[in-house]
Design a protein around this motif. Structure first.
Motif, PDB file in Angstrom:
ATOM      1  N   SER A  35       1.057  -1.289  -0.153  1.00  0.00           N
ATOM      2  CA  SER A  35      -0.279   0.051   0.002  1.00  0.00           C
ATOM      3  C   SER A  35       1.074   0.823   0.312  1.00  0.00           C
ATOM      4  O   SER A  35       0.292   2.251  -0.374  1.00  0.00           O
ATOM      5  CB  SER A  35      -1.100   0.117   1.341  1.00  0.00           C
ATOM      6  N   THR A  36       1.851   0.979   0.170  1.00  0.00           N
ATOM      7  CA  THR A  36       3.343   2.421   0.385  1.00  0.00           C
ATOM      8  C   THR A  36       4.303   2.444  -1.184  1.00  0.00           C
ATOM      9  O   THR A  36       3.716   1.497  -1.852  1.00  0.00           O
ATOM     10  CB  THR A  36       4.223   1.704   1.003  1.00  0.00           C
ATOM     11  N   PRO A  37       4.398   3.580  -1.861  1.00  0.00           N
ATOM     12  CA  PRO A  37       4.430   4.109  -2.765  1.00  0.00           C
ATOM     13  C   PRO A  37       5.710   3.610  -3.130  1.00  0.00           C
ATOM     14  O   PRO A  37       6.422   2.943  -3.809  1.00  0.00           O
ATOM     15  CB  PRO A  37       4.623   5.478  -2.793  1.00  0.00           C
ATOM     16  N   LEU A  38       6.678   3.397  -1.910  1.00  0.00           N
ATOM     17  CA  LEU A  38       7.699   2.455  -2.228  1.00  0.00           C
ATOM     18  C   LEU A  38       7.599   1.411  -1.196  1.00  0.00           C
ATOM     19  O   LEU A  38       7.551   1.179   0.273  1.00  0.00           O
ATOM     20  CB  LEU A  38       8.687   3.205  -1.663  1.00  0.00           C
ATOM     21  N   ALA A 111      11.447   1.684 -10.424  1.00  0.00           N
ATOM     22  CA  ALA A 111      10.214   2.136 -10.921  1.00  0.00           C
ATOM     23  C   ALA A 111       9.105   0.912 -11.475  1.00  0.00           C
ATOM     24  O   ALA A 111      10.045   0.089 -12.615  1.00  0.00           O
ATOM     25  CB  ALA A 111      10.075   3.262 -12.131  1.00  0.00           C
ATOM     26  N   VAL A 112       8.089   1.378 -11.263  1.00  0.00           N
ATOM     27  CA  VAL A 112       6.953  -0.081 -11.633  1.00  0.00           C
ATOM     28  C   VAL A 112       5.946   0.869 -12.503  1.00  0.00           C
ATOM     29  O   VAL A 112       5.450   1.489 -11.300  1.00  0.00           O
ATOM     30  CB  VAL A 112       7.060  -0.631 -10.883  1.00  0.00           C
ATOM     31  N   PRO A 113       5.432   0.952 -13.535  1.00  0.00           N
ATOM     32  CA  PRO A 113       4.774   1.656 -14.105  1.00  0.00           C
ATOM     33  C   PRO A 113       3.686   1.049 -13.625  1.00  0.00           C
ATOM     34  O   PRO A 113       3.244  -0.140 -12.871  1.00  0.00           O
ATOM     35  CB  PRO A 113       4.927   0.968 -15.915  1.00  0.00           C
ATOM     36  N   ALA A 114       1.921   2.027 -13.455  1.00  0.00           N
ATOM     37  CA  ALA A 114       0.597   1.826 -13.595  1.00  0.00           C
ATOM     38  C   ALA A 114       0.330   0.331 -14.484  1.00  0.00           C
ATOM     39  O   ALA A 114       0.968   0.492 -15.249  1.00  0.00           O
ATOM     40  CB  ALA A 114      -0.009   2.764 -13.397  1.00  0.00           C
ATOM     41  N   GLY A 115      -0.844  -0.682 -13.549  1.00  0.00           N
ATOM     42  CA  GLY A 115      -0.625  -1.558 -14.225  1.00  0.00           C
ATOM     43  C   GLY A 115      -2.264  -1.999 -13.805  1.00  0.00           C
ATOM     44  O   GLY A 115      -2.935  -2.443 -12.321  1.00  0.00           O
ATOM     45  N   GLY A 116      -3.615  -1.826 -14.437  1.00  0.00           N
ATOM     46  CA  GLY A 116      -4.415  -2.319 -13.535  1.00  0.00           C
ATOM     47  C   GLY A 116      -4.859  -1.444 -12.460  1.00  0.00           C
ATOM     48  O   GLY A 116      -5.060  -0.054 -13.050  1.00  0.00           O
ATOM     49  N   ASP A 117      -6.241  -1.909 -11.662  1.00  0.00           N
ATOM     50  CA  ASP A 117      -5.390  -0.302 -10.452  1.00  0.00           C
ATOM     51  C   ASP A 117      -4.948  -0.498  -9.482  1.00  0.00           C
ATOM     52  O   ASP A 117      -4.980   0.585  -9.185  1.00  0.00           O
ATOM     53  CB  ASP A 117      -7.439  -1.423  -9.953  1.00  0.00           C
TER      54      ASP A 117
END
Length: 176
Positions: A35-38, A111-117
């Motif tokens: 749930s955290t950005p990192l 860095a991980v791109p957005a995917g799905g929700d």
């Protein structure tokens, strides 16, 4: 995470990433919380020492050839155990062992791109080397997750990720 207690970064960039990972380990937080950005992840480059080859997996979301690995399951806290579990799940190899000694070989924030929700975020990836004696037994976990055994040089050419090339270079030095 005891795995990072004595780990010494090899470059300035890695030192900055290690500092970010160590900050995740502060009191009261869960470094594995998705749930955290990192958040922490663990991965491994699987190698076959007798042939000097490494196994890469196609990751559709990143659109790149990468090492195996991922998130901790609930209750997991040991990054090496996470890397071993993920390695087995993603390759079907049931003889994976830490190689050469089970120590961390690379730490990198990716860095991980957005995917799905899921929004874009970052993985604080703790990397290990795992060895197999049965490379021919490797099987993709699902369609589209192709696996390739490659020499270190060919694996470095196959991946588009500089941080994976560095992990491969470190493995290559150990493989001789």
């Amino acid at each position: 995470m005891e795995a990072l207690a004595g780990y010494e970064p090899r470059t300035e960039a890695e030192a900055a990433d290690v500092a970010r990972v160590r900050a995740l380990l502060g009191p009261g937080g869960d470094p594995w919380a998705r749930s955290t950005p990192l958040h922490a992840t663990a991965s491994a480059l699987i190698v076959h020492p007798p042939t000097g080859r490494a196994l890469l997996r196609w990751h559709a979301r990143q659109r790149a050839w990468l090492q195996v690995g991922g998130h901790a399951d609930p209750g997991e806290a040991d990054p090496l155990a996470v890397a071993l579990r993920e390695g087995h799940e993603e390759t079907g190899l049931d003889d994976l062992v830490p190689w050469p000694d089970g120590g961390v070989v690379h730490v990198v924030v990716v860095a991980v791109p957005a995917g799905g929700d899921e929004p874009a975020h970052e993985h604080a990836d703790i990397r290990f080397l795992l060895a197999t004696g049965t490379p021919e037994a490797a099987r993709p976990e699902k369609p589209g997750a192709e696996l390739r055994w490659l020499s270190i040089v060919d694996a470095q050419a196959a991946t588009s990720e500089p941080n994976v090339r560095e992990t491969l270079a470190r493995a290559g030095r150990l493989l001789g």
